[in-house]
Design an enzyme around this catalytic site. Structure first.
Site, PDB file in Angstrom:
ATOM      1  N   GLY A  50      44.790  13.930  19.533  1.00  0.00           N
ATOM      2  CA  GLY A  50      46.244  14.099  19.644  1.00  0.00           C
ATOM      3  C   GLY A  50      46.753  15.507  19.477  1.00  0.00           C
ATOM      4  CB  SER A 544      38.480  17.278  -6.298  1.00  0.00           C
ATOM      5  OG  SER A 544      38.551  15.889  -6.267  1.00  0.00           O
ATOM      6  CE  LYS A 587      42.056  15.191  -4.415  1.00  0.00           C
ATOM      7  NZ  LYS A 587      41.076  16.262  -4.416  1.00  0.00           N
TER       8      LYS A 587
HETATM    9  N1  LIG Z   1      50.265  20.614  21.859  1.00  0.00           N
HETATM   10  C1  LIG Z   1      51.135  19.648  22.153  1.00  0.00           C
HETATM   11  N2  LIG Z   1      52.363  19.954  22.617  1.00  0.00           N
HETATM   12  C2  LIG Z   1      53.270  18.995  22.881  1.00  0.00           C
HETATM   13  N3  LIG Z   1      53.013  17.686  22.745  1.00  0.00           N
HETATM   14  C3  LIG Z   1      51.807  17.301  22.295  1.00  0.00           C
HETATM   15  C4  LIG Z   1      50.812  18.270  21.982  1.00  0.00           C
HETATM   16  N4  LIG Z   1      49.720  17.625  21.550  1.00  0.00           N
HETATM   17  C5  LIG Z   1      49.997  16.323  21.600  1.00  0.00           C
HETATM   18  N5  LIG Z   1      51.244  16.122  22.047  1.00  0.00           N
HETATM   19  C6  LIG Z   1      51.891  14.808  22.180  1.00  0.00           C
HETATM   20  O1  LIG Z   1      50.898  13.825  21.936  1.00  0.00           O
HETATM   21  C7  LIG Z   1      50.587  13.087  23.116  1.00  0.00           C
HETATM   22  C8  LIG Z   1      49.105  12.875  23.223  1.00  0.00           C
HETATM   23  O2  LIG Z   1      48.445  14.106  23.439  1.00  0.00           O
HETATM   24  P1  LIG Z   1      47.066  14.207  24.220  1.00  0.00           P
HETATM   25  O3  LIG Z   1      46.721  12.887  24.837  1.00  0.00           O
HETATM   26  O4  LIG Z   1      47.108  15.378  25.101  1.00  0.00           O
HETATM   27  O5  LIG Z   1      46.075  14.457  23.024  1.00  0.00           O
HETATM   28  P2  LIG Z   1      44.473  14.614  23.094  1.00  0.00           P
HETATM   29  O6  LIG Z   1      44.147  15.818  22.304  1.00  0.00           O
HETATM   30  O7  LIG Z   1      44.005  14.560  24.486  1.00  0.00           O
HETATM   31  O8  LIG Z   1      44.029  13.329  22.275  1.00  0.00           O
HETATM   32  P3  LIG Z   1      42.663  12.478  22.370  1.00  0.00           P
HETATM   33  O9  LIG Z   1      41.558  13.327  21.828  1.00  0.00           O
HETATM   34  O10 LIG Z   1      42.941  11.307  21.476  1.00  0.00           O
HETATM   35  O11 LIG Z   1      42.491  12.102  23.797  1.00  0.00           O
HETATM   36  C9  LIG Z   1      51.167  13.912  24.242  1.00  0.00           C
HETATM   37  O12 LIG Z   1      51.535  13.084  25.303  1.00  0.00           O
HETATM   38  C10 LIG Z   1      52.376  14.557  23.592  1.00  0.00           C
HETATM   39  O13 LIG Z   1      53.439  13.645  23.507  1.00  0.00           O
END
Ligand SMILES: Nc1ncnc2c1ncn2[C@@H]1O[C@H](COP(=O)(O)OP(=O)(O)OP(=O)(O)O)[C@@H](O)[C@H]1O
Length: 633
Positions: A50, A544, A587
């Site tokens: 994400g 810790s 914590k």
């Molecule tokens: N850097 C970013 N800028 C803006 N929005 C983001 C960003 N990263 C994540 N998001 C939000 O989170 C959603 C999911 O991001 P994305 O699918 O690109 O993540 P990912 O890194 O590919 O995740 P995964 O590893 O789970 O596939 C996007 O549609 C957006 O709404």
């Protein structure tokens, strides 16, 4: 908090519609991906879930037209008259509509007019010779014979070639031999496929229950499924979930990268497509892959070697005014893109606070923005809750009329806080919260004002849930001829080593008599030390609790009681310095939840602490700093 003043996000400008402008906090990664695409390099994006890996690739995909000229093409499959199981796939430049009429016709080897002319001339010459050698009375018969020869020659040539062409596939109808369009590509493609989906990635040949041969079955060239690898020709192939990529697929991708073409064959050994294989089909693409940090170890070295750019995405950014504005931009994007209700200023501040919390430090903001996006969406649902309740109330009412909108609904700070505290956005957090709630009922951990010997409260973070918890550490000393230290309920190696260290250090500090505590002569050579993480069923696997254990052992050996109104966390080095630990905010939160009035933490961790009311946070650098605060003497 932000560089703009506003009451609700309604007042803020619309976000840019271009996805590339919506990517937050990953400027470096975006630049590198753009450069990779421009220069036709392969790349891999690695990072926490994400953080925007897919988003970056999708954003680059939106502007692919800006990367120079692209020649459109289409892909057709046609039968191979010599061997139907080896259909031919061709990539043809241009648009299918324009070239449709020019689709290659299947050649039945019918003789050309030139061949027929030659045959006719030969036939006429032969008949002339016959006529010349014949007496005049037989002239009529000779002319008839000559005509017959000409006709027979013609028929033999035409039909022999037709029969010849069909010899390998009797009873094939012309429609079975028609070429089919597999794919048309009008603009530079970005094709996405998951690493585990072999058929989607590499293509396949469909099964035909009727044996796959005309006249009953469907001919092989009509059963070809093009792979993402082929659809990405002259564009980008984006493969995510690389952790799940079978080795066999990695080998195929490697071949495709090297040869820039790859045949399609039937993938299911039990299908009638298994014996079919096409010619190598052009697939010249830029490969972009993505996965989580450790996933790269699942890839074969030769494939990793062919990936030019290895990009690690950030999972947090500094908590500056500029970056808080970026979080605000993100909030507005999520609201507009998902058609949510607008948010109040206070709710936006709460989101920033959560971003700090998830980053584990007040100096940082998380870039795991999918988590934040989920929290925003759920806070929106909560804000709508009143309407939903009303609809349910009126559900059985015959005269129910749909609600008239009474004023605007806004997401406020309370909605955001409720979602975060309930942990509804994270399974692990909920499991941890439930565990703590159940355990708390037994009142095993209750801060109090009665000092106790060898009893101290340490702090831990439960599993991956990001929820802090308090653990009760109890130390008992037995006189024994067999001096030793016994660890109970302690599973992780790091924890075992750190507690052994705590035990050695506490004995050393007592032995050299420099502790700021009342002196007591004590023979350490006959002491058996038992250390128990009492009723702790969660895995204790960090270091810790070292400071807490060290203090509890000193208390037990010197029989000086420890106060019971504080919890403590901190690692230790061999000289008694308190070292920083992880999960400090979780914590502190846990200590507060259990009702402790004081919490002692490593001074080094102060940069991470997010201010909160209701608990005194005491930073400590060394054991000597702590001793006067915690012993009751
Ligand atoms: N850097 C970013 N800028 C803006 N929005 C983001 C960003 N990263 C994540 N998001 C939000 O989170 C959603 C999911 O991001 P994305 O699918 O690109 O993540 P990912 O890194 O590919 O995740 P995964 O590893 O789970 O596939 C996007 O549609 C957006 O709404």
């Amino acid at each position: 908090m932000f560089s703009v003043k506003f009451k609700t996000t309604e007042e803020l400008p619309e976000p840019s519609p271009r996805l590339i402008d919506q990517v937050i906090g990953q400027d470096e990664a975006v630049k590198i991906v753009l450069s990779a695409v421009k220069n036709k390099r392969n790349a891999i994006l690695l990072g926490e879930p994400g953080v925007g890996k897919s988003m970056i690739v999708k954003a680059v995909g939106e502007i692919l037209d800006e990367f120079g000229e692209f020649t459109p093409y289409y892909v057709i499959a046609k039968p191979n008259l010599k061997n139907m199981e080896r259909p031919i796939v061709e990539v043809i430049d241009g648009y299918y509509k324009e070239k449709k009429k020019e689709l290659p016709k299947i050649n039945f080897n019918a003789p050309s007019p030139f061949t027929l002319l030659i045959v006719m001339i030969i036939a006429i010459l032969v008949s002339q010779m016959i006529i010349k050698t014949m007496p005049a009375d037989y002239l009529l018969a000779a002319v008839a014979i000559t005509s017959m020869i000409v006709l027979i020659f013609g028929f033999i040539i035409v039909f022999s070639s037709l029969l010849g062409a069909r010899a390998s596939m009797p009873s094939v109808s012309p429609s079975d031999l028609e070429p089919v369009l597999l794919y048309e590509c009008k603009k530079r493609p970005l094709v996405r496929a998951s690493a585990y989906n072999v058929t989607r990635l590499l293509g396949d040949v469909k099964h035909c229950p009727l044996g796959g041969k005309p006249p009953l079955g469907t001919p092989p060239h009509k059963r070809i499924i093009l792979g993402a690898i082929h659809e990405a020709h002259r564009g980008i192939l984006y493969v995510d979930e690389i952790k799940t990529m079978p080795l066999e697929v990695q080998d195929y991708i490697l071949t495709a990268l090297q040869d820039k073409k790859l045949p399609i064959s039937g993938r299911n050994p039990n299908s009638s497509g298994a014996t079919v294989e096409t010619n190598p089909i052009p697939c010249d693409f830029i490969l972009i892959m993505s996965g989580n940090m450790d996933d790269i170890y699942n890839l074969r070295a030769p494939l990793v070697d062919r990936i030019d750019y290895k990009i690690v995405l950030k999972d947090k950014m500094d908590n500056t005014l500029e970056n808080r504005d970026k979080i605000l931009q993100f909030i507005v994007q999520e609201i507009r893109n998902n058609k949510l209700n607008h948010m109040t200023y206070e709710a936006c501040c709460e989101i920033v606070k959560i971003a700090q919390y998830l980053a584990g430090s007040k100096d940082k903001l998380t870039l795991r923005l999918r988590l934040l996006a989920n929290i925003i969406k759920m806070a929106n649902d909560l804000a709508m809750g009143k309407e939903i309740e009303e609809i349910l109330k009126n559900f059985k009412d015959k005269d129910y009329k749909p609600l008239e909108k009474k004023g605007k609904v806004y997401i406020d700070a309370e909605h955001v806080r409720k979602v975060f505290e309930s942990g509804i956005y994270s399974m692990e957090k909920q499991v941890a919260i439930n565990y703590i709630k159940n355990f708390k009922r037994y009142k095993h951990i209750v801060p109090n004002d009665t000092p106790k010997v060898g009893v101290i409260y340490g702090l831990a973070v439960l599993g991956r849930g990001g929820v802090g918890d308090v653990t009760k550490i109890v130390v008992q000393i037995l006189e024994s001829k067999n001096p030793a230290t016994h660890l109970l309920n302690i599973s992780g190696d790091i924890a075992k080593h750190s507690i052994t260290l705590a035990s050695a250090l506490s004995k050393k500090l007592i032995a050299n008599g420099k502790l700021p505590l009342p002196k007591k002569d004590i023979d350490l050579s006959d002491k058996e030390i038992y250390i128990q993480f009492s009723q702790s069923y969660s895995k204790i696997d960090g270091d810790s609790a070292t400071a807490a254990v060290c203090l509890a052992i000193i208390s037990a050996l010197l029989e000086i009681p420890l106060k019971q109104d504080f919890a403590i966390t901190g690692s230790l080095d061999l000289t008694g310095n308190i070292l920083a630990v992880g999960g400090i905010n979780e914590k502190i939160e846990a200590a507060k939840r259990y009702g402790f009035k004081r919490v002692i933490i490593p001074e080094a961790n102060m940069i991470d602490v997010i201010e909160r009311e209701g608990i005194e946070i005491i930073p400590a650098k060394t054991l000597d700093d702590i001793i006067p605060l915690v012993f009751d003497y």
